[in-house]
Scaffold this active site. Structure first.
Site, PDB file in Angstrom:
ATOM      1  CB  ILE A   1      91.995 -20.543  80.519  1.00 30.56           C
ATOM      2  CG1 ILE A   1      90.505 -20.899  80.639  1.00 30.56           C
ATOM      3  CG2 ILE A   1      92.218 -19.030  80.580  1.00 30.56           C
ATOM      4  CD1 ILE A   1      89.917 -20.525  82.007  1.00 30.56           C
TER       5      ILE A   1
ATOM      6  CB  ALA B   1      84.224 -18.805  84.287  1.00 25.81           C
TER       7      ALA B   1
ATOM      8  CE1 TYR C   1      79.907 -20.796  86.648  1.00 27.29           C
ATOM      9  CE2 TYR C   1      78.503 -20.588  88.572  1.00 27.29           C
ATOM     10  CZ  TYR C   1      79.463 -20.072  87.736  1.00 27.29           C
ATOM     11  OH  TYR C   1      79.997 -18.827  87.984  1.00 27.29           O
TER      12      TYR C   1
HETATM   13  N1  LIG Z   1      77.645 -13.675  86.339  1.00 28.00           N
HETATM   14  C1  LIG Z   1      77.462 -13.934  87.623  1.00 28.00           C
HETATM   15  O1  LIG Z   1      76.372 -13.694  88.164  1.00 28.00           O
HETATM   16  C2  LIG Z   1      78.582 -14.517  88.459  1.00 28.00           C
HETATM   17  C3  LIG Z   1      78.329 -14.835  89.801  1.00 28.00           C
HETATM   18  C4  LIG Z   1      79.355 -15.335  90.578  1.00 28.00           C
HETATM   19  C5  LIG Z   1      80.607 -15.524  90.043  1.00 28.00           C
HETATM   20  N2  LIG Z   1      80.833 -15.229  88.728  1.00 28.00           N
HETATM   21  C6  LIG Z   1      82.178 -15.447  88.183  1.00 28.00           C
HETATM   22  O2  LIG Z   1      82.684 -14.184  87.762  1.00 28.00           O
HETATM   23  C7  LIG Z   1      83.478 -14.347  86.585  1.00 28.00           C
HETATM   24  C8  LIG Z   1      82.952 -13.441  85.489  1.00 28.00           C
HETATM   25  O3  LIG Z   1      81.614 -13.791  85.225  1.00 28.00           O
HETATM   26  P1  LIG Z   1      80.791 -13.121  84.034  1.00 28.00           P
HETATM   27  O4  LIG Z   1      79.364 -13.405  84.268  1.00 28.00           O
HETATM   28  O5  LIG Z   1      81.273 -11.732  83.833  1.00 28.00           O
HETATM   29  O6  LIG Z   1      81.270 -14.004  82.835  1.00 28.00           O
HETATM   30  P2  LIG Z   1      80.902 -13.870  81.274  1.00 28.00           P
HETATM   31  O7  LIG Z   1      80.223 -12.587  80.993  1.00 28.00           O
HETATM   32  O8  LIG Z   1      80.242 -15.145  80.882  1.00 28.00           O
HETATM   33  O9  LIG Z   1      82.359 -13.800  80.647  1.00 28.00           O
HETATM   34  C9  LIG Z   1      83.200 -14.906  80.727  1.00 28.00           C
HETATM   35  C10 LIG Z   1      84.414 -14.623  79.915  1.00 28.00           C
HETATM   36  O10 LIG Z   1      85.218 -15.809  79.923  1.00 28.00           O
HETATM   37  C11 LIG Z   1      85.666 -16.020  78.617  1.00 28.00           C
HETATM   38  N3  LIG Z   1      85.936 -17.445  78.405  1.00 28.00           N
HETATM   39  C12 LIG Z   1      85.039 -18.462  78.378  1.00 28.00           C
HETATM   40  N4  LIG Z   1      85.670 -19.620  78.120  1.00 28.00           N
HETATM   41  C13 LIG Z   1      86.985 -19.313  77.974  1.00 28.00           C
HETATM   42  C14 LIG Z   1      88.136 -20.084  77.709  1.00 28.00           C
HETATM   43  N5  LIG Z   1      88.071 -21.403  77.527  1.00 28.00           N
HETATM   44  N6  LIG Z   1      89.329 -19.450  77.609  1.00 28.00           N
HETATM   45  C15 LIG Z   1      89.413 -18.100  77.781  1.00 28.00           C
HETATM   46  N7  LIG Z   1      88.367 -17.322  78.059  1.00 28.00           N
HETATM   47  C16 LIG Z   1      87.161 -17.926  78.150  1.00 28.00           C
HETATM   48  C17 LIG Z   1      84.563 -15.529  77.715  1.00 28.00           C
HETATM   49  O11 LIG Z   1      85.071 -15.254  76.442  1.00 28.00           O
HETATM   50  P3  LIG Z   1      84.109 -15.366  75.138  1.00 28.00           P
HETATM   51  O12 LIG Z   1      82.993 -14.400  75.392  1.00 28.00           O
HETATM   52  O13 LIG Z   1      84.998 -14.995  74.031  1.00 28.00           O
HETATM   53  O14 LIG Z   1      83.642 -16.779  75.126  1.00 28.00           O
HETATM   54  C18 LIG Z   1      84.122 -14.274  78.461  1.00 28.00           C
HETATM   55  O15 LIG Z   1      84.923 -13.174  78.096  1.00 28.00           O
HETATM   56  C19 LIG Z   1      83.420 -15.837  86.243  1.00 28.00           C
HETATM   57  O16 LIG Z   1      84.562 -16.458  86.776  1.00 28.00           O
HETATM   58  C20 LIG Z   1      82.179 -16.327  86.956  1.00 28.00           C
HETATM   59  O17 LIG Z   1      82.270 -17.691  87.266  1.00 28.00           O
HETATM   60  C21 LIG Z   1      79.843 -14.725  87.918  1.00 28.00           C
END
Ligand SMILES: NC(=O)c1ccc[n+]([C@@H]2O[C@H](COP(=O)([O-])OP(=O)(O)OC[C@H]3O[C@@H](n4cnc5c(N)ncnc54)[C@H](OP(=O)(O)O)[C@@H]3O)[C@@H](O)[C@H]2O)c1
Length: 262
Positions: free
Chosen positions: A19, A42, A107
């Site tokens: 992205i 992200a 973050y």
């Molecule tokens: N986890 C939490 O507790 C939490 C809490 C609040 C909000 N959120 C938000 O919810 C969303 C999902 O969180 P998650 O924990 O499921 O995230 P995650 O498991 O870390 O997955 C993030 C995804 O983003 C992809 N990504 C990272 N950098 C990228 C880039 N430059 N271009 C394209 N794709 C990219 C990663 O791909 P690769 O694996 O290939 O790098 C991965 O598929 C995020 O927006 C996060 O900020 C998460």
């Protein structure tokens, strides 16, 4: 229960587009021509973001702006996933959508700045703040606790950060409903209830039928590079106003543990 039956859902990941690459994002969005884009991508390593702020802002803020620009160009609606970490954690009652952002970590700042830029660029975008996600298919807190509990007699877990665990299955259902309702603006979407990480860990160990002892400790004792909010419970009033309810986190955890076993 809500299922996305009649529409086509296309999953794209980092292999399809980084992205940070605005041109590539624009090309993909033009090619797919979606009604809605759900932006979950992200850089989510909260401590990693502290060590590498350039990357945090490049992905979480500027990458989100690239996706919003492509959405604007093609007329797609955008649902952006944001975080409870945009708040400082000084409140003692649940955060409302209109409460002031005051992130304490890189973050959190990168997500807060993305929210502000997205609303300027795409006033009808939908920003969904969620928290403490867990689910199959990736690293998450319950998975880590279960793996550690299998090999250790005791676990120390922080007991001075309170939030709301959220099951990705329940969040996904809510996202579908938000899109179907053509939602605009900021929404808080988490499972019901709240707990500390210690209380969450205790429930995970108990739910899995393990005998591991879980001991409460302070964040100070488990010092990490990024500061976390002490209290980041998100109010449900924005979801309730839309007629959407998410189940309590204990019920969600039980379903996750079942799904994990099957
Ligand atoms: N986890 C939490 O507790 C939490 C809490 C609040 C909000 N959120 C938000 O919810 C969303 C999902 O969180 P998650 O924990 O499921 O995230 P995650 O498991 O870390 O997955 C993030 C995804 O983003 C992809 N990504 C990272 N950098 C990228 C880039 N430059 N271009 C394209 N794709 C990219 C990663 O791909 P690769 O694996 O290939 O790098 C991965 O598929 C995020 O927006 C996060 O900020 C998460």
């Amino acid at each position: 229960m809500c299922e996305w039956r009649s529409d086509v859902v296309t999953g794209l990941d980092s292999r399809d587009a980084d992205i940070r690459d605005g041109k590539r994002v624009q090309m993909l969005v033009q090619e797919q021509s979606p009604d809605w884009i759900v932006l979950a991508a992200a850089y989510t390593d909260v401590d990693g973001c502290e060590r590498n702020p350039e990357m945090a802002f490049a992905v979480n803020r500027d990458g989100a702006v690239n996706v919003a620009s492509a959405a604007r160009m093609t007329g797609a609606r955008l649902l952006f996933l944001s975080s409870d970490y945009v708040f400082d954690g000084t409140k003692t009652v649940p955060y409302e959508t209109g409460d002031a952002r005051n992130p304490r970590s890189v973050y959190g700042r990168s997500k807060a700045e993305a929210e502000i830029k997205l609303r300027e660029l795409l006033p009808n975008c939908c920003i969904v703040r969620t928290s403490w996600l867990f689910g199959l298919g990736g690293k998450c807190f319950p998975d880590t606790i279960l793996k550690l509990a299998a090999s250790r007699p005791t676990l120390d877990v922080v007991n001075d950060q309170r939030g709301c665990p959220t099951y990705t299955v329940d969040l996904a259902r809510t996202i579908v409903q938000l899109c179907q309702k053509n939602t605009e603006g900021i929404v808080h979407a988490t499972n019901g209830g709240d707990c500390t990480w210690f209380e969450f860990a205790e429930e995970i160990v108990r739910g899995a039928g393990l005998g591991t002892a879980v001991r409460p400790v302070s964040s100070e004792k488990m010092a990490r590079p990024a500061s976390r909010p002490a209290y980041s419970v998100l109010s449900h009033s924005s979801l309730q106003a839309l007629g959407i309810t998410m189940p309590p986190w204990r019920d969600a955890l039980r379903r996750y543990l079942e799904e994990r076993r099957s």
